[in-house]
Design a protein around this motif. Sequence first.
Motif, mmCIF file in Angstrom:
data_model
loop_
_atom_site.group_PDB
_atom_site.id
_atom_site.type_symbol
_atom_site.label_atom_id
_atom_site.label_comp_id
_atom_site.label_asym_id
_atom_site.label_seq_id
_atom_site.Cartn_x
_atom_site.Cartn_y
_atom_site.Cartn_z
ATOM 1 N N HIS A 131 0.830 -1.208 0.000
ATOM 2 C CA HIS A 131 0.000 0.000 0.000
ATOM 3 C C HIS A 131 0.862 1.255 0.000
ATOM 4 N N VAL A 132 1.830 1.306 0.890
ATOM 5 C CA VAL A 132 2.693 2.487 0.989
ATOM 6 C C VAL A 132 3.451 2.704 -0.318
ATOM 7 N N GLN A 133 4.072 1.676 -0.828
ATOM 8 C CA GLN A 133 4.936 1.850 -1.990
ATOM 9 C C GLN A 133 4.140 2.114 -3.264
ATOM 10 N N ARG A 134 2.997 1.466 -3.421
ATOM 11 C CA ARG A 134 2.178 1.716 -4.610
ATOM 12 C C ARG A 134 1.649 3.148 -4.598
ATOM 13 N N THR A 135 1.256 3.633 -3.427
ATOM 14 C CA THR A 135 0.715 4.981 -3.333
ATOM 15 C C THR A 135 1.790 6.031 -3.578
ATOM 16 N N VAL A 136 2.930 5.867 -2.949
ATOM 17 C CA VAL A 136 4.011 6.850 -3.110
ATOM 18 C C VAL A 136 4.493 6.901 -4.554
ATOM 19 N N THR A 137 4.668 5.755 -5.176
ATOM 20 C CA THR A 137 5.174 5.744 -6.555
ATOM 21 C C THR A 137 4.139 6.260 -7.552
ATOM 22 N N ALA A 138 2.856 6.229 -7.182
ATOM 23 C CA ALA A 138 1.815 6.744 -8.076
ATOM 24 C C ALA A 138 1.844 8.267 -8.168
ATOM 25 N N PHE A 139 2.493 8.918 -7.190
ATOM 26 C CA PHE A 139 2.509 10.386 -7.148
ATOM 27 C C PHE A 139 3.929 10.893 -6.919
ATOM 28 N N PRO A 140 4.785 10.763 -7.923
ATOM 29 C CA PRO A 140 6.192 11.165 -7.748
ATOM 30 C C PRO A 140 6.362 12.656 -7.515
ATOM 31 N N GLN A 141 5.341 13.452 -7.838
ATOM 32 C CA GLN A 141 5.442 14.895 -7.616
ATOM 33 C C GLN A 141 5.310 15.262 -6.145
ATOM 34 N N ILE A 142 4.826 14.350 -5.323
ATOM 35 C CA ILE A 142 4.705 14.632 -3.895
ATOM 36 C C ILE A 142 6.058 14.451 -3.225
ATOM 37 N N ARG A 143 6.519 15.500 -2.554
ATOM 38 C CA ARG A 143 7.847 15.477 -1.937
ATOM 39 C C ARG A 143 7.782 15.412 -0.412
ATOM 40 N N ALA A 144 6.587 15.378 0.149
ATOM 41 C CA ALA A 144 6.427 15.228 1.600
ATOM 42 C C ALA A 144 5.161 14.423 1.857
ATOM 43 N N TRP A 145 5.282 13.392 2.691
ATOM 44 C CA TRP A 145 4.174 12.493 2.984
ATOM 45 C C TRP A 145 3.922 12.395 4.485
ATOM 46 N N ASP A 146 2.654 12.499 4.888
ATOM 47 C CA ASP A 146 2.264 12.035 6.209
ATOM 48 C C ASP A 146 2.271 10.510 6.129
ATOM 49 N N VAL A 147 3.328 9.910 6.631
ATOM 50 C CA VAL A 147 3.447 8.448 6.521
ATOM 51 C C VAL A 147 2.518 7.779 7.525
ATOM 52 N N VAL A 148 2.593 8.211 8.773
ATOM 53 C CA VAL A 148 1.696 7.692 9.812
ATOM 54 C C VAL A 148 1.045 8.882 10.508
ATOM 55 N N THR A 149 -0.265 8.834 10.600
ATOM 56 C CA THR A 149 -1.032 9.891 11.250
ATOM 57 C C THR A 149 -1.704 9.342 12.502
ATOM 58 N N GLU A 150 -1.557 10.088 13.583
ATOM 59 C CA GLU A 150 -2.194 9.784 14.865
ATOM 60 C C GLU A 150 -1.763 8.437 15.448
ATOM 61 N N ALA A 151 -0.458 8.193 15.377
ATOM 62 C CA ALA A 151 0.093 6.966 15.952
ATOM 63 C C ALA A 151 -0.102 6.900 17.458
ATOM 64 N N LEU A 152 -0.190 8.056 18.109
ATOM 65 C CA LEU A 152 -0.359 8.060 19.562
ATOM 66 C C LEU A 152 -1.696 7.468 19.993
ATOM 67 N N ASP A 153 -2.622 7.361 19.066
ATOM 68 C CA ASP A 153 -3.913 6.731 19.354
ATOM 69 C C ASP A 153 -3.912 5.239 19.040
ATOM 70 N N GLY A 154 -2.782 4.734 18.547
ATOM 71 C CA GLY A 154 -2.697 3.318 18.206
ATOM 72 C C GLY A 154 -2.788 3.073 16.715
#
Length: 261
Positions: A131-154
């Motif tokens: 999921h991570v790699q397919r999504t990132v490679t689909a949008f090479p113009q994106i240079r910053a990613w929220d990789v994990v959001t709200e990890a403090l909630d689990g």
Amino acid sequence: MKLEHYCKYIVLLVFVLCSVSSVNAGLRNETSRQGITYGCETTSRELSTDGAFAAAVARECGSLTPGTELKMDRTQVIQGQWNFSGAQAIANFANQHGQALYGHTLVRAKNIPGWVSTLSPAQRQTALIAHVQRTVTAFPQIRAWDVVTEALDGGGAWEATMGETYIDVAFRAARQVCGSCDLVLNDYNLETSASRRNAMLALLTRLRNRGVPVTAVGLEFHISGTINVEPVEDFIDRVNGMGIKVFFTELDVGSANDALV
């Protein structure tokens, strides 16, 4: 960086919105002159159905963030069947208007499709990496990613089988396909909760000790009530002291009575 910089940013936005002479210049140009990238969250539906809104976004924003259309429960409702059409429409709009695109979000417990829970532990890790790699490679113009959001909630189904190391898996998978992207650990209430700030600092220390490539912390900066500036400044300084950037990934003010002090 001192929070006064960001306070000046908020004052600048208010000034631009209220000043007739500055409105013609637009937020995009005004903030750019301050060395700030100003953007907004949006959806493909908003851009395609609300002409006035789309025109304002094109004029005022230097960056766009897909609000929902990069989340896993939208891009992969059925395992192995990918749908990036909504996010691609936003990417096309950004490209047309010379805007950057910010990636939100690769991993969030609230956006895990139900089929993930049917997988074995090994299959879940494989699915997360895919999921991570397919999504990132689909949008090479994106240079910053929220990789994990709200990890403090689990981490939901990911954490249930991989423990905290699901974060490691996600960040390393992203780094493998984008060697120069900023990889962001994004969370909320860091501006208001001392316990949450301490938990984030402890998590960052553990991740850094394991060599996880976190390059930035994202603050979902929701101004509600009165926020004491000094603890937030200290938090930013401590994160920067680890060699990690701080991004304001969200910024909103609940009412006219809310304030930074």
